[in-house]
Design a protein around this motif. Structure first.
Motif, PDB file in Angstrom:
ATOM      1  N   ASN A  91      -8.120  -5.265  -0.118  1.00  0.00           N
ATOM      2  CA  ASN A  91      -7.326  -5.435   1.095  1.00  0.00           C
ATOM      3  C   ASN A  91      -5.972  -4.765   0.919  1.00  0.00           C
ATOM      4  O   ASN A  91      -5.311  -4.931  -0.112  1.00  0.00           O
ATOM      5  CB  ASN A  91      -7.084  -6.920   1.376  1.00  0.00           C
ATOM      6  N   LYS A  92      -5.555  -4.013   1.920  1.00  0.00           N
ATOM      7  CA  LYS A  92      -4.187  -3.498   1.939  1.00  0.00           C
ATOM      8  C   LYS A  92      -3.345  -4.505   2.717  1.00  0.00           C
ATOM      9  O   LYS A  92      -3.628  -4.787   3.875  1.00  0.00           O
ATOM     10  CB  LYS A  92      -4.122  -2.133   2.616  1.00  0.00           C
ATOM     11  N   VAL A  93      -2.325  -5.075   2.065  1.00  0.00           N
ATOM     12  CA  VAL A  93      -1.517  -6.102   2.723  1.00  0.00           C
ATOM     13  C   VAL A  93      -0.038  -5.809   2.559  1.00  0.00           C
ATOM     14  O   VAL A  93       0.388  -5.185   1.581  1.00  0.00           O
ATOM     15  CB  VAL A  93      -1.814  -7.509   2.142  1.00  0.00           C
ATOM     16  N   GLU A  94       0.713  -6.237   3.561  1.00  0.00           N
ATOM     17  CA  GLU A  94       2.167  -6.144   3.494  1.00  0.00           C
ATOM     18  C   GLU A  94       2.693  -7.492   3.015  1.00  0.00           C
ATOM     19  O   GLU A  94       2.263  -8.531   3.503  1.00  0.00           O
ATOM     20  CB  GLU A  94       2.732  -5.822   4.885  1.00  0.00           C
ATOM     21  N   LEU A  95       3.573  -7.469   2.030  1.00  0.00           N
ATOM     22  CA  LEU A  95       4.133  -8.734   1.542  1.00  0.00           C
ATOM     23  C   LEU A  95       4.912  -9.419   2.661  1.00  0.00           C
ATOM     24  O   LEU A  95       5.826  -8.834   3.256  1.00  0.00           O
ATOM     25  CB  LEU A  95       5.050  -8.481   0.345  1.00  0.00           C
ATOM     26  N   ILE A 123       4.033 -14.254  -7.974  1.00  0.00           N
ATOM     27  CA  ILE A 123       3.628 -12.932  -7.465  1.00  0.00           C
ATOM     28  C   ILE A 123       4.074 -11.833  -8.422  1.00  0.00           C
ATOM     29  O   ILE A 123       3.328 -10.911  -8.735  1.00  0.00           O
ATOM     30  CB  ILE A 123       4.219 -12.701  -6.060  1.00  0.00           C
ATOM     31  N   MET A 124       5.303 -11.937  -8.910  1.00  0.00           N
ATOM     32  CA  MET A 124       5.821 -10.927  -9.833  1.00  0.00           C
ATOM     33  C   MET A 124       5.015 -10.904 -11.132  1.00  0.00           C
ATOM     34  O   MET A 124       4.757  -9.845 -11.705  1.00  0.00           O
ATOM     35  CB  MET A 124       7.310 -11.187 -10.131  1.00  0.00           C
ATOM     36  N   GLU A 125       4.614 -12.088 -11.595  1.00  0.00           N
ATOM     37  CA  GLU A 125       3.818 -12.176 -12.824  1.00  0.00           C
ATOM     38  C   GLU A 125       2.441 -11.541 -12.637  1.00  0.00           C
ATOM     39  O   GLU A 125       1.908 -10.893 -13.549  1.00  0.00           O
ATOM     40  CB  GLU A 125       3.638 -13.639 -13.239  1.00  0.00           C
ATOM     41  N   MET A 126       1.834 -11.745 -11.473  1.00  0.00           N
ATOM     42  CA  MET A 126       0.458 -11.285 -11.220  1.00  0.00           C
ATOM     43  C   MET A 126       0.393  -9.797 -10.896  1.00  0.00           C
ATOM     44  O   MET A 126      -0.673  -9.190 -10.962  1.00  0.00           O
ATOM     45  CB  MET A 126      -0.132 -12.074 -10.031  1.00  0.00           C
ATOM     46  N   MET A 127       1.502  -9.206 -10.570  1.00  0.00           N
ATOM     47  CA  MET A 127       1.498  -7.834 -10.062  1.00  0.00           C
ATOM     48  C   MET A 127       1.192  -6.827 -11.166  1.00  0.00           C
ATOM     49  O   MET A 127       1.735  -6.884 -12.264  1.00  0.00           O
ATOM     50  CB  MET A 127       2.861  -7.535  -9.427  1.00  0.00           C
ATOM     51  N   LYS A 128       0.280  -5.906 -10.875  1.00  0.00           N
ATOM     52  CA  LYS A 128      -0.044  -4.781 -11.768  1.00  0.00           C
ATOM     53  C   LYS A 128       0.053  -3.491 -10.970  1.00  0.00           C
ATOM     54  O   LYS A 128       0.210  -3.517  -9.749  1.00  0.00           O
ATOM     55  CB  LYS A 128      -1.447  -4.956 -12.347  1.00  0.00           C
ATOM     56  N   TYR A 129      -0.060  -2.358 -11.668  1.00  0.00           N
ATOM     57  CA  TYR A 129       0.076  -1.068 -10.991  1.00  0.00           C
ATOM     58  C   TYR A 129      -1.089  -0.167 -11.372  1.00  0.00           C
ATOM     59  O   TYR A 129      -1.504  -0.104 -12.542  1.00  0.00           O
ATOM     60  CB  TYR A 129       1.405  -0.399 -11.365  1.00  0.00           C
ATOM     61  N   ASN A 130      -1.665   0.547 -10.374  1.00  0.00           N
ATOM     62  CA  ASN A 130      -2.746   1.506 -10.661  1.00  0.00           C
ATOM     63  C   ASN A 130      -2.148   2.829 -11.108  1.00  0.00           C
ATOM     64  O   ASN A 130      -0.923   2.974 -11.217  1.00  0.00           O
ATOM     65  CB  ASN A 130      -3.656   1.658  -9.442  1.00  0.00           C
ATOM     66  N   ASN A 131      -3.024   3.798 -11.362  1.00  0.00           N
ATOM     67  CA  ASN A 131      -2.513   5.056 -11.926  1.00  0.00           C
ATOM     68  C   ASN A 131      -1.755   5.913 -10.908  1.00  0.00           C
ATOM     69  O   ASN A 131      -1.214   6.950 -11.243  1.00  0.00           O
ATOM     70  CB  ASN A 131      -3.646   5.878 -12.565  1.00  0.00           C
ATOM     71  N   GLY A 141       0.658   4.395  -9.347  1.00  0.00           N
ATOM     72  CA  GLY A 141       1.898   3.639  -9.277  1.00  0.00           C
ATOM     73  C   GLY A 141       1.956   2.638  -8.142  1.00  0.00           C
ATOM     74  O   GLY A 141       3.011   2.117  -7.807  1.00  0.00           O
ATOM     75  N   GLN A 142       0.799   2.332  -7.539  1.00  0.00           N
ATOM     76  CA  GLN A 142       0.767   1.387  -6.426  1.00  0.00           C
ATOM     77  C   GLN A 142       0.541  -0.026  -6.947  1.00  0.00           C
ATOM     78  O   GLN A 142      -0.315  -0.261  -7.798  1.00  0.00           O
ATOM     79  CB  GLN A 142      -0.344   1.766  -5.438  1.00  0.00           C
ATOM     80  N   PHE A 155      -5.726  -6.969  -3.914  1.00  0.00           N
ATOM     81  CA  PHE A 155      -4.758  -6.812  -2.823  1.00  0.00           C
ATOM     82  C   PHE A 155      -3.807  -5.664  -3.179  1.00  0.00           C
ATOM     83  O   PHE A 155      -3.047  -5.761  -4.137  1.00  0.00           O
ATOM     84  CB  PHE A 155      -3.961  -8.102  -2.618  1.00  0.00           C
ATOM     85  N   LEU A 156      -3.929  -4.563  -2.443  1.00  0.00           N
ATOM     86  CA  LEU A 156      -2.989  -3.451  -2.608  1.00  0.00           C
ATOM     87  C   LEU A 156      -1.725  -3.794  -1.801  1.00  0.00           C
ATOM     88  O   LEU A 156      -1.795  -3.999  -0.589  1.00  0.00           O
ATOM     89  CB  LEU A 156      -3.595  -2.148  -2.095  1.00  0.00           C
ATOM     90  N   LEU A 157      -0.597  -3.851  -2.493  1.00  0.00           N
ATOM     91  CA  LEU A 157       0.611  -4.399  -1.873  1.00  0.00           C
ATOM     92  C   LEU A 157       1.511  -3.306  -1.295  1.00  0.00           C
ATOM     93  O   LEU A 157       1.866  -2.343  -1.987  1.00  0.00           O
ATOM     94  CB  LEU A 157       1.410  -5.210  -2.900  1.00  0.00           C
ATOM     95  N   ASN A 158       1.859  -3.484  -0.032  1.00  0.00           N
ATOM     96  CA  ASN A 158       2.822  -2.601   0.619  1.00  0.00           C
ATOM     97  C   ASN A 158       4.123  -3.395   0.777  1.00  0.00           C
ATOM     98  O   ASN A 158       4.114  -4.493   1.326  1.00  0.00           O
ATOM     99  CB  ASN A 158       2.288  -2.164   1.983  1.00  0.00           C
ATOM    100  N   GLU A 159       5.227  -2.854   0.259  1.00  0.00           N
ATOM    101  CA  GLU A 159       6.481  -3.617   0.258  1.00  0.00           C
ATOM    102  C   GLU A 159       6.925  -3.977   1.674  1.00  0.00           C
ATOM    103  O   GLU A 159       7.221  -5.123   1.975  1.00  0.00           O
ATOM    104  CB  GLU A 159       7.580  -2.824  -0.453  1.00  0.00           C
ATOM    105  N   GLY A 160       6.985  -3.055   2.596  1.00  0.00           N
ATOM    106  CA  GLY A 160       7.348  -3.346   3.980  1.00  0.00           C
ATOM    107  C   GLY A 160       8.824  -3.688   4.147  1.00  0.00           C
ATOM    108  O   GLY A 160       9.539  -3.964   3.189  1.00  0.00           O
TER     109      GLY A 160
END
Length: 618
Positions: free
Chosen positions: A18-22, A57-65, A67-68, A78-83
């Motif tokens: 899912n692409k989601v906006e925080l 949320i900060m602890e769970m956050m990872k980044y793909n290659n 940088g997303q 969940f692919l996170l969009n800062e918004g």
């Protein structure tokens, strides 16, 4: 590639991306403490039907290659969009502290800012008691409520002064800080004392003012609230040691900026109910010991009084707010990057509007012409005078020498490192405009100047017409020359400069003695704190950068109690730096008008281009 054969498992097919906006949710917490000081809040996010704290949320956050940022919960990605909402949340957190549990807290004076950010960006929130009360007060236009007025002044205060008192009560209720920035002569002192009288506190209030105004405050207390005990904390170090033992026995302590510069460490053990800075522009330079000492005072409430909260640069406004509500406008470096630098480059007018919105709720500014409709007019006359031949020759010689010296200095050191040399050069030229003897030694005693001749004509004509006059100059030596002229011509006068000790006695004598027609005053020593309504003519012998300073001085006569029209003369020497300074004054006035009263774009300070224009480089 199309030729590849791909086989997947059921688990792989069931992966949900899912692409989601925080979407942050703010929850303001109830305080266990009745003293409004800090408010606490937590921020949470909804992902996959569950709620997570910002820390989690900060602890769970990872980044793909690429940088997303993403988060995996069970078999869901969940692919996170800062918004925009998350960006605004990050900005808001610059004004907060975080505890070990991941909760945040911020000063209550930031509450209006948080309210604005959340509402303008559609961020979900749950309020607490104080937030909801503020919301109710704002939406019902009931923010500044009428309150009972101490009986001593209930029938003495004008309507606008009552409104100023109600505004102080609002500032106190929410533990904000505020600047009463009324025009000079509108009674900031009595409004402040009325507020202090109404406060129910077992701690004394502290008033910090210029040394020359200490006794003014004492007289105003005796005049309006003679049942309030006050202590003037201004004496030798040994006597001040004894005075501190009496703090708990008085209602108000009055002291000066110079004493605070010396005693702020000794005062660190005391907490005052209210700390009021009079002539608060005195802490405009954040680097001075005076400003640093004042900001170390412990006080439950901080207020500032000044007719000129901003004289030359927006940095001055930052310094006053750094006293009132530390951190509200950010640290100095962030303030400089966010506001000062963009405004210097004139690239972003929206920054002025943004700054105006930030400071407006905490500045009460009333102009004299708006609230004192019964006050007679104040008429400004630019009175241009010609130099005599000695002056003109001196001016040309000094100008050519200074231009060469300055150009060389600035080429070698740069403008910023040469400002003291620029100031010295301009001062020398302004002195020649007044009288050549201010820069030349061994002049004949009868040597005169265009200014002196024009001034004596104005003074003699005014005295014959039954007027009283105040004459201001920034140069004490010029006042001494005028003094000699008055003595020669038999003109009765009073005199005040920085060395004068019995100021109030001189003021009373001038106001009450019909034979004393003129008051000679140095602008620095007498531009504030004096009530001289017996005079109806004001003469400024020499102009300065900031017209607000001159206006403050003129308002020694144009204030409550004046029943005659006040005429203000500015003596300007033709063809000199003084004429050019009139144009520069208009630019400097923009700073005050645009940020404190209007909205467009202020300038920051005097530039090398300004100086070149003043010295006729072009």
């Amino acid at each position: 590639p199309e030729e590849w054969k791909v086989e997947t498992t059921d688990a792989f097919d069931n992966i949900d991306i899912n692409k989601v906006e925080l979407e942050p949710v703010f929850e303001f917490k109830e305080s266990d403490d009745d003293q409004i000081d800090w408010f606490e809040f937590e921020i949470s996010y909804n992902l996959g039907g569950k709620t997570y704290t910002r820390n989690k949320i900060m602890e769970m956050m990872k980044y793909n290659n690429q940088g997303q940022a993403y988060i995996k919960i069970d078999n869901n990605y969940f692919l996170l969009n800062e918004g925009e909402k998350e960006k605004k949340t990050k900005e808001a957190l610059n004004l907060a502290e975080k505890d070990q549990n991941g909760d945040y807290r911020s000063h209550y004076y930031n509450l209006l800012y948080y309210k604005k950010v959340l509402e303008e960006n559609g961020i979900e929130f749950e309020g607490n008691r104080v937030y909801n009360q503020l919301e109710e007060d704002i939406t019902s236009n009931n923010l500044i409520k009428k309150d009972s007025i101490p009986e001593e002044v209930e029938n003495k205060l004008r309507d606008y002064q009552k409104e100023g008192y109600y505004w102080f009560k609002f500032i106190d209720k929410y533990n904000f800080g505020g600047i009463l920035a009324d025009d000079m002569g509108l009674g900031k002192t009595v409004q402040s004392l009325t507020f202090l009288k109404s406060k129910d506190s077992n701690k004394p209030a502290l008033i910090i003012c210029p040394r020359t105004l200490i006794h003014n405050w004492g007289e105003e207390i005796e005049k309006f609230f003679n049942n309030m005990d006050y202590l003037i904390y201004h004496s030798s170090p040994e006597e001040r040691d004894e005075m501190r033992e009496k703090f708990s026995k008085v209602d108000i302590i009055i002291t000066s900026y110079s004493i605070i510069s010396r005693d702020h460490e000794e005062l660190a053990d005391y907490t005052f109910s209210t700390c009021i800075l009079d002539e608060a522009q005195k802490i405009k330079n954040r680097r001075t010991q005076r400003a640093k000492g004042v900001k170390k005072i412990n006080s439950e409430l901080r207020l500032a009084l000044t007719g000129t909260p901003l004289e030359n640069s927006l940095e001055e406004l930052w310094s006053i707010f750094d006293f009132l509500m530390p951190g509200y406008l950010g640290g100095y470096s962030s303030f400089r990057n966010k506001y000062l630098n963009p405004l210097k480059k004139n690239v972003d007018d929206s920054k002025v509007v943004e700054l105006k919105k930030r400071v407006a709720p905490f500045i009460l500014r009333r102009k004299k012409e708006e609230v004192l409709t019964e006050l007679p007019d104040k008429v400004l006359n630019i009175h241009k005078v010609d130099m005599n031949s000695l002056q003109e020759d001196t001016y040309k010689t000094v100008l050519e020498q200074l231009k060469g010296d300055l150009q060389k200095r600035i080429t070698e050191k740069g403008f910023n490192k040469s400002k003291i040399n620029v100031l010295s050069a301009l001062t020398k030229l302004r002195q020649v405009c007044n009288h050549p003897s201010l820069v030349l030694d061994r002049l004949e005693e009868e040597a005169t100047s265009g200014k002196i001749e024009a001034l004596m004509e104005l003074v003699e004509e005014a005295i014959q017409g039954g007027h009283k006059l105040i004459i201001f100059s920034q140069f004490v030596q010029m006042l001494k020359i005028i003094q000699e002229k008055f003595q020669t011509n038999g003109i009765n006068y009073e005199y005040l400069d920085g060395s004068t000790r019995n100021r109030m006695e001189k003021v009373r004598h001038f106001n009450n003695d019909d034979k004393t027609k003129v008051f000679l005053i140095s602008l620095k020593a007498g531009g504030t704190g004096l009530n001289l309504t017996s005079a109806d003519i004001v003469i400024h012998v020499d102009p300065w950068w900031n017209p607000m300073v001159e206006r403050q001085a003129s308002d020694r006569a144009h204030r409550i109690g004046q029943d005659k029209r006040v005429i203000v003369y500015k003596l300007i020497t033709r063809g000199t730096v003084e004429e050019k300074m009139l144009k520069l004054q208009k630019k400097k006035k923009n700073i005050f008008d645009k940020v404190i009263e209007d909205n467009p774009n202020p300038i920051d300070a005097i530039t090398w281009e300004d100086i070149q224009e003043l010295l006729n480089y072009n």
